[in-house]
Design a protein around this motif. Sequence first.
Motif, PDB file in Angstrom:
ATOM      1  N   ASN A 192      -3.229  -9.823   1.825  1.00  0.00           N
ATOM      2  CA  ASN A 192      -2.036  -9.677   1.003  1.00  0.00           C
ATOM      3  C   ASN A 192      -2.384  -9.789  -0.482  1.00  0.00           C
ATOM      4  O   ASN A 192      -1.921  -8.986  -1.308  1.00  0.00           O
ATOM      5  CB  ASN A 192      -1.004 -10.735   1.378  1.00  0.00           C
ATOM      6  CG  ASN A 192       0.287 -10.586   0.606  1.00  0.00           C
ATOM      7  OD1 ASN A 192       1.085  -9.695   0.863  1.00  0.00           O
ATOM      8  ND2 ASN A 192       0.504 -11.475  -0.366  1.00  0.00           N
ATOM      9  N   GLN A 196      -2.051  -6.799  -3.197  1.00  0.00           N
ATOM     10  CA  GLN A 196      -1.187  -7.049  -4.349  1.00  0.00           C
ATOM     11  C   GLN A 196      -1.933  -6.758  -5.648  1.00  0.00           C
ATOM     12  O   GLN A 196      -1.410  -6.106  -6.561  1.00  0.00           O
ATOM     13  CB  GLN A 196      -0.696  -8.497  -4.326  1.00  0.00           C
ATOM     14  CG  GLN A 196       0.339  -8.821  -5.399  1.00  0.00           C
ATOM     15  CD  GLN A 196       0.878 -10.219  -5.214  1.00  0.00           C
ATOM     16  OE1 GLN A 196       0.130 -11.197  -5.220  1.00  0.00           O
ATOM     17  NE2 GLN A 196       2.186 -10.343  -5.033  1.00  0.00           N
ATOM     18  N   SER A 199      -2.452  -3.002  -6.001  1.00  0.00           N
ATOM     19  CA  SER A 199      -1.212  -2.353  -6.406  1.00  0.00           C
ATOM     20  C   SER A 199      -0.951  -2.553  -7.896  1.00  0.00           C
ATOM     21  O   SER A 199      -0.565  -1.628  -8.616  1.00  0.00           O
ATOM     22  CB  SER A 199      -0.048  -2.904  -5.577  1.00  0.00           C
ATOM     23  OG  SER A 199       1.150  -2.228  -5.875  1.00  0.00           O
ATOM     24  N   ALA A 232       2.221  -4.638   8.603  1.00  0.00           N
ATOM     25  CA  ALA A 232       3.392  -5.111   7.854  1.00  0.00           C
ATOM     26  C   ALA A 232       2.991  -5.481   6.424  1.00  0.00           C
ATOM     27  O   ALA A 232       3.743  -5.237   5.467  1.00  0.00           O
ATOM     28  CB  ALA A 232       4.028  -6.306   8.559  1.00  0.00           C
ATOM     29  N   ILE A 233       1.793  -6.047   6.273  1.00  0.00           N
ATOM     30  CA  ILE A 233       1.287  -6.369   4.933  1.00  0.00           C
ATOM     31  C   ILE A 233       0.918  -5.096   4.188  1.00  0.00           C
ATOM     32  O   ILE A 233       1.277  -4.911   3.015  1.00  0.00           O
ATOM     33  CB  ILE A 233       0.071  -7.315   5.030  1.00  0.00           C
ATOM     34  CG1 ILE A 233       0.511  -8.684   5.546  1.00  0.00           C
ATOM     35  CG2 ILE A 233      -0.622  -7.454   3.673  1.00  0.00           C
ATOM     36  CD1 ILE A 233      -0.636  -9.635   5.843  1.00  0.00           C
ATOM     37  N   ARG A 235       2.106  -2.173   4.419  1.00  0.00           N
ATOM     38  CA  ARG A 235       3.273  -1.366   4.042  1.00  0.00           C
ATOM     39  C   ARG A 235       4.096  -1.986   2.916  1.00  0.00           C
ATOM     40  O   ARG A 235       5.033  -1.353   2.426  1.00  0.00           O
ATOM     41  CB  ARG A 235       4.141  -1.132   5.282  1.00  0.00           C
ATOM     42  CG  ARG A 235       3.468  -0.183   6.268  1.00  0.00           C
ATOM     43  CD  ARG A 235       4.085  -0.241   7.640  1.00  0.00           C
ATOM     44  NE  ARG A 235       3.371   0.641   8.569  1.00  0.00           N
ATOM     45  CZ  ARG A 235       3.397   0.529   9.878  1.00  0.00           C
ATOM     46  NH1 ARG A 235       4.093  -0.454  10.439  1.00  0.00           N
ATOM     47  NH2 ARG A 235       2.729   1.364  10.641  1.00  0.00           N
ATOM     48  N   ARG A 236       3.748  -3.208   2.517  1.00  0.00           N
ATOM     49  CA  ARG A 236       4.457  -3.823   1.388  1.00  0.00           C
ATOM     50  C   ARG A 236       4.072  -3.186   0.062  1.00  0.00           C
ATOM     51  O   ARG A 236       4.786  -3.311  -0.931  1.00  0.00           O
ATOM     52  CB  ARG A 236       4.123  -5.315   1.310  1.00  0.00           C
ATOM     53  CG  ARG A 236       4.691  -6.169   2.407  1.00  0.00           C
ATOM     54  CD  ARG A 236       4.197  -7.600   2.253  1.00  0.00           C
ATOM     55  NE  ARG A 236       4.492  -8.394   3.442  1.00  0.00           N
ATOM     56  CZ  ARG A 236       3.984  -9.588   3.672  1.00  0.00           C
ATOM     57  NH1 ARG A 236       3.158 -10.144   2.792  1.00  0.00           N
ATOM     58  NH2 ARG A 236       4.289 -10.244   4.775  1.00  0.00           N
ATOM     59  N   TYR A 237       2.913  -2.533   0.039  1.00  0.00           N
ATOM     60  CA  TYR A 237       2.344  -2.125  -1.235  1.00  0.00           C
ATOM     61  C   TYR A 237       2.168  -0.619  -1.311  1.00  0.00           C
ATOM     62  O   TYR A 237       1.910   0.048  -0.316  1.00  0.00           O
ATOM     63  CB  TYR A 237       0.996  -2.821  -1.462  1.00  0.00           C
ATOM     64  CG  TYR A 237       1.141  -4.313  -1.469  1.00  0.00           C
ATOM     65  CD1 TYR A 237       1.662  -4.978  -2.572  1.00  0.00           C
ATOM     66  CD2 TYR A 237       0.823  -5.066  -0.340  1.00  0.00           C
ATOM     67  CE1 TYR A 237       1.838  -6.340  -2.566  1.00  0.00           C
ATOM     68  CE2 TYR A 237       0.989  -6.440  -0.320  1.00  0.00           C
ATOM     69  CZ  TYR A 237       1.503  -7.078  -1.441  1.00  0.00           C
ATOM     70  OH  TYR A 237       1.685  -8.437  -1.425  1.00  0.00           O
ATOM     71  N   HIS A 247       5.212   5.336   7.919  1.00  0.00           N
ATOM     72  CA  HIS A 247       5.248   4.896   6.518  1.00  0.00           C
ATOM     73  C   HIS A 247       4.278   5.690   5.650  1.00  0.00           C
ATOM     74  O   HIS A 247       4.036   5.345   4.500  1.00  0.00           O
ATOM     75  CB  HIS A 247       4.925   3.401   6.426  1.00  0.00           C
ATOM     76  CG  HIS A 247       5.991   2.524   7.011  1.00  0.00           C
ATOM     77  ND1 HIS A 247       6.906   1.835   6.244  1.00  0.00           N
ATOM     78  CD2 HIS A 247       6.307   2.248   8.296  1.00  0.00           C
ATOM     79  CE1 HIS A 247       7.720   1.159   7.034  1.00  0.00           C
ATOM     80  NE2 HIS A 247       7.373   1.390   8.286  1.00  0.00           N
TER      81      HIS A 247
END
Length: 292
Positions: A192, A196, A199, A232-233, A235-237, A247
Amino acid sequence: LFSFGVIADVQYADIPDGHSFLGVPRYYRHSISVLQRAVSRWNKHGNIKFSINFGDIIDGYCPKDKSLWAVQKVLDEFDKFDRPTYHMFGNHCLYNLPRSKLVSLLKMPTDSDRAYYDISPCPEFRIVVLDAYDFSCLGWPHDHPVTAAAAKLLDEKNPNTDKNSPDGLVGVDRRFVKFNGAVGKEQLSWLNDVLQDASTHHQNVIICSHLPMDPGASSPAALMWNYDEVMAIVRRYNCGGHFVDSHGVHHRTLEAALECPPGTSAFGHIEVYPDRLLLVGSDRMADTEIRF
């Protein structure tokens, strides 16, 4: 921007040919010839910045008194490549040697005994190498808490006496077999943080794993145990993306060197452009273009 070599599942062993549990032929001695051809091709190319070995450097049927010799024999071939090679764990690596020994042998670029890391070959891209067996029954000492916790999970998810068998399991539940594993909590947190940061710096990310992370990319029995948590992690970014999931993330599973009959090969290199990746394969490894 740059190019890098790829090869998967060399699974070398100095033993007669055999078959996988699904009956697929395996060419244990020939696989090192595939690696030799890959290294020769990468060196002749002249512009391959590094290579990535996607795990299973030797096979589980390798006689245990020859494990260290076999790993070194394969590493000697990788060392003939003019540039660095980055390795990851596969289940067959861990059948032969403990993870603590392998981290050192494979010269993983970490500041500890962990087997996951990231590199940034250019400002626009980040490459993440996962340890898909961080949480598993493989590679840890028998009395290690991770071994016990992973065995407990398997007992809950797989009623078979032979925990390598997916018999009776349906759909993606077939992934709960002993030859698979998961990304642990600490590694999930690390992933993560890496995504982050990528990104924030507007980097595209290529994630490399021995185990596939989407049911569309491979057989359900080969999936990472907690592929859903990892994705899931991811697809956050917004860091980029063969199978394209809902996605827009691209998944490409590489063909195995081990399954190449004599005279054939499976390796390639990936050309990285600002807007696409181009996998240039050889023989049994199909060319693939991924645009994003």
